[in-house]
Structures are given as C-alpha cells and as structure tokens.
Design a protein around this motif. Structure first.
Motif, PDB file in Angstrom:
ATOM      1  N   UNK A 380       0.838  -1.203   0.000  1.00 42.08           N
ATOM      2  CA  UNK A 380       0.000   0.000   0.000  1.00 42.08           C
ATOM      3  C   UNK A 380       0.874   1.255   0.000  1.00 42.08           C
ATOM      4  N   UNK A 381       1.920   1.253   0.828  1.00 43.72           N
ATOM      5  CA  UNK A 381       2.812   2.411   0.894  1.00 43.72           C
ATOM      6  C   UNK A 381       3.526   2.630  -0.439  1.00 43.72           C
ATOM      7  N   UNK A 382       3.940   1.551  -1.076  1.00 41.98           N
ATOM      8  CA  UNK A 382       4.614   1.683  -2.374  1.00 41.98           C
ATOM      9  C   UNK A 382       3.646   2.205  -3.440  1.00 41.98           C
ATOM     10  N   UNK A 383       2.355   1.960  -3.243  1.00 41.92           N
ATOM     11  CA  UNK A 383       1.365   2.445  -4.206  1.00 41.92           C
ATOM     12  C   UNK A 383       1.063   3.929  -3.999  1.00 41.92           C
ATOM     13  N   UNK A 384       0.833   4.340  -2.750  1.00 42.04           N
ATOM     14  CA  UNK A 384       0.405   5.723  -2.505  1.00 42.04           C
ATOM     15  C   UNK A 384       1.576   6.684  -2.304  1.00 42.04           C
ATOM     16  N   UNK A 385       2.743   6.171  -1.912  1.00 39.75           N
ATOM     17  CA  UNK A 385       3.902   7.038  -1.667  1.00 39.75           C
ATOM     18  C   UNK A 385       5.165   6.335  -2.143  1.00 39.75           C
ATOM     19  N   UNK A 386       5.261   6.064  -3.448  1.00 37.04           N
ATOM     20  CA  UNK A 386       6.416   5.312  -3.962  1.00 37.04           C
ATOM     21  C   UNK A 386       7.720   6.059  -3.731  1.00 37.04           C
ATOM     22  N   UNK A 387       8.734   5.297  -3.367  1.00 40.76           N
ATOM     23  CA  UNK A 387      10.049   5.894  -3.169  1.00 40.76           C
ATOM     24  C   UNK A 387      10.760   6.020  -4.518  1.00 40.76           C
ATOM     25  N   UNK A 388      11.608   7.029  -4.670  1.00 44.40           N
ATOM     26  CA  UNK A 388      12.351   7.156  -5.928  1.00 44.40           C
ATOM     27  C   UNK A 388      13.207   5.929  -6.168  1.00 44.40           C
TER      28      UNK A 388
END
Length: 394
Positions: A380-388
């Motif tokens: 979920x975190x990678x979907x809504x706040x993906x890291x560069x």
C-alpha cells in the motif's frame, strides 16, 4: 483521542508519588514506594466519600473508570430518591433529568469520542426538555410523542437519536424501578410515527487512484508539519484519526518496526499492533523534530502538550481541495486491497482492526496475521507514496 486532563497508560506508568486526577471523581494515588491504586470520590446526600477501587494494574484504567461511573450513577439515583422522599411524593422514582444524568455518567467512560458524550446529554436537554422534570414512572407515550413529532420529519436523524436516547434512559429506570410497566419510547409508539427513509451516510472517500496525488498535494502545502506528517502517517497505516493523532513515542517499537496502540485508545477496546513500512518510519523520523516533551508524536503547534484536534486534519483536506473525510482513507485502502491485490479478505480486515467474521470464524483466527499485514501495508505504501528508484551503477 484522549480527553484533556485524562490519564493514559504512559501517565500511569511514569506518574510520580502523589494524587493524579483522571476526571469524573477518579484519582490515581501513587505511594513513595511506587505502589499505585485507584480511589473514587463520590458525593451522596451532600457528603463526600473516598472509595478504594484496588491497585493498578490488577484494576485497569478502563475498569476503574467503569466502577467509578457505576458508583456515580448509583449516587445520583439515590439522591433523587431522597429528594422524592423529602417531598412526600408517592413514588420514589427519579425525574427524567436525574435518570438521564445517571445513564450519561454510567456510559461516558465507554465513549471514546468526547464530542459524542457531550452531544448525548445535550440533545436530550434541547429536544426532550418537556420530559426533564417528570418522574420517569409518570412519562407516557403521549409525552414522548409530543417531543418527537415536531422533529420527526424536519430533523429525521436527530429524531431517531433522541428517541433512542429517551428509550435508553427509560430502560435504565425500568431496571431499577419494577413498578414502571413499560417503556414509553418503545415499540408501542411506532404506529404513531410515520416511517422515514433510511439513509446511510458513508464517509466520503477518494478512489484509491486519487490517494497518491492527494498526499503529494498535502506535502507541498503550507500547513503545519505536525498536521501534514500526521495525515501521511494515518494514510500509510490505515488507522483512525484519533489513533494517529494520539500516537505516543512510547507506543513505537523500533526494534520490530511496529506501533502498539493500547486498547484504551482503540474503538474496539483491544490492543492493535500496526506494522510500520519504510515510508511510515520516515514519517516518524521527520516527526522527531516536533518533540515538545509531551511524548506525543504529532503534538499540536497551537496547544503544546496536546494532540492535534480532529478539525485540524479535516481543515487540511479542505484547504487542499480534497473532497473526502479523514476516515475515508480507510475505505480507499480497503477498496485497493480488494480490487488491486490478491490479499485474503481476513488480512485486510485485520489491518483495519476489524473483528474477523462471526464468533465461530474468529475462533479459528487466533493470530493477528501480523506478517501478512506487514506485506500488505508495504505494498500500500509503495502504491500511494512510492520511493524514488535508485539507478543501477554501470
């Protein structure tokens, strides 16, 4: 959210010797030896009494609050009976106002939203004023209908709540006074109240595809760092507003990358352990600059030592033109988990701290599905706040 002046688990553990009020007549007494115990101060017939409730942690905070509320409710009704006897009334039943105050005192410790506790009694004083001075055993169906008819169509949701609260007060009075034959707000008045359409108001939520853009917009705005970080943390962990706003550093388990929310701060009353993904840990690292010594992760910049108010996060959404509620992000998360992943339904429910299935089903789900939830929250975190993405070295 903990109410101002109320104790929490951290306060109890670190309280110095002395007396520490929790409100509502409950006090934590800490001896120089470190022994902690509960004392309830109750006023009956104008006289104050201090009643010992037992030692902590044998008697928990929630249990001490409940026992104090029960003692206060009994005292209120006892005073009402004494007043009735002095006035030579035939029946010793209390007035509706006294019974309502007793029910409110009994239930207030269970209500985790202080606004609800205030509104519960306030709605009765506003809309059921004709009942207030009546002894509960003399309230008729006609009296209740006189209160409900003016608001039944104009304010249907308010009318439903007022009726339910009148019925609760009268049910409580019936339990203590056997000579009250029936509940005047019960099913017997249904025929005199035209049916109303049932409208279920869901919390407004963004489609999950809109959540990444919403977080980007919020991060770039000029609102306080505490509000922006709190909202981001809330979205990444899929918790409720009060749980995020009341987060304390003592609840964070750095070694396990987890956040242990005590039962007294949960809607269910049961402890909830939240796995913290990398993005959530980054939020916590940024939040350390907000430390004001209160132990709160996201303290209010306007009222140091206090958590952010629920209006702060809602205003943050409104300021950024986001047509949703704070609670709606939980719906966004759940819809994403169902539509965009193959995660089992029970794991998504556990991530939201929902009870999994009925009693029989829950008996087979003994664990908290923590590791499965860790994988889900990371996705979920990678979907809504993906890291560069890091560039591969050549």
């Amino acid at each position: 959210m903990a109410q101002p002046g109320r104790l929490n688990a951290a306060d109890i553990q670190h309280a110095p010797p002395g007396k520490h009020a929790d409100g509502g007549g409950l006090t934590l007494v800490v001896k120089p030896s470190g022994r902690r115990s509960w004392v309830a101060r109750i006023t009956t017939d104008g006289k104050r009494r201090d009643i010992g409730l037992g030692a902590y942690p044998t008697v928990s905070l929630d249990e001490a609050r409940l026992r104090t509320a029960e003692l206060r409710a009994r005292a209120l009704l006892a005073d009402a009976r004494h007043v009735s006897a002095r006035n030579h009334q035939i029946a010793a039943a209390p007035t509706f106002a006294h019974a309502a105050a007793a029910v409110h005192a009994l239930n207030a410790p269970r209500w985790r939203n202080p606004r609800h506790a205030q509104e519960w009694l306030g709605s009765l004083h506003r809309h059921a004023e004709p009942l207030m001075d009546l002894p509960v055993d003399r309230i008729t169906r006609a009296d209740v209908l006189e209160v409900l008819h003016p608001i039944w169509h104009d304010k249907p949701e308010t009318a439903r709540r007022v009726r339910q609260r009148i019925r609760t007060v009268l049910s409580y009075a019936m339990a203590l006074h056997e000579h009250i034959p029936s509940n005047a707000a019960g099913d017997g008045i249904d025929a005199a109240l035209p049916p109303m359409p049932r409208v279920r108001n869901h919390q407004r939520a963004l489609h999950y595809r809109g959540v990444p853009g919403a977080l980007t917009r919020v991060a770039a705005c000029n609102s306080s760092s505490a509000a922006k970080l709190c909202l981001r943390f809330l979205v990444l962990t899929a918790v409720r507003s009060a749980e995020a706003r009341g987060a304390r550093w003592s609840e964070i388990e750095d070694a396990d990358a987890a956040w242990r929310i005590p039962g007294e701060r949960m809607k269910s009353g049961t402890e909830h352990r939240v796995p913290l993904c990398g993005q959530a840990l980054e939020v916590l690292e940024a939040a350390r600059e907000l430390d004001d010594g209160s132990g709160l992760v996201f303290p209010s910049p306007l009222k140091p030592g206090n958590p952010l108010s629920w209006q702060t996060l809602l205003k943050l959404l409104r300021t950024n033109g986001l047509d949703c509620t704070v609670h709606g992000f939980r719906s966004s998360f759940k819809t994403w988990a169902i539509e965009a992943t193959t995660t089992p339904w029970a794991v998504g429910e556990a991530a939201l701290a929902h009870v999994v299935g009925n009693t029989t089903e829950a008996a087979y789900v003994r664990g908290d599905l923590f590791e499965q939830r860790r994988e889900l929250m990371a996705a979920w975190a990678d979907y809504v706040a993906p890291r560069p993405r890091r560039r591969k070295s050549t």
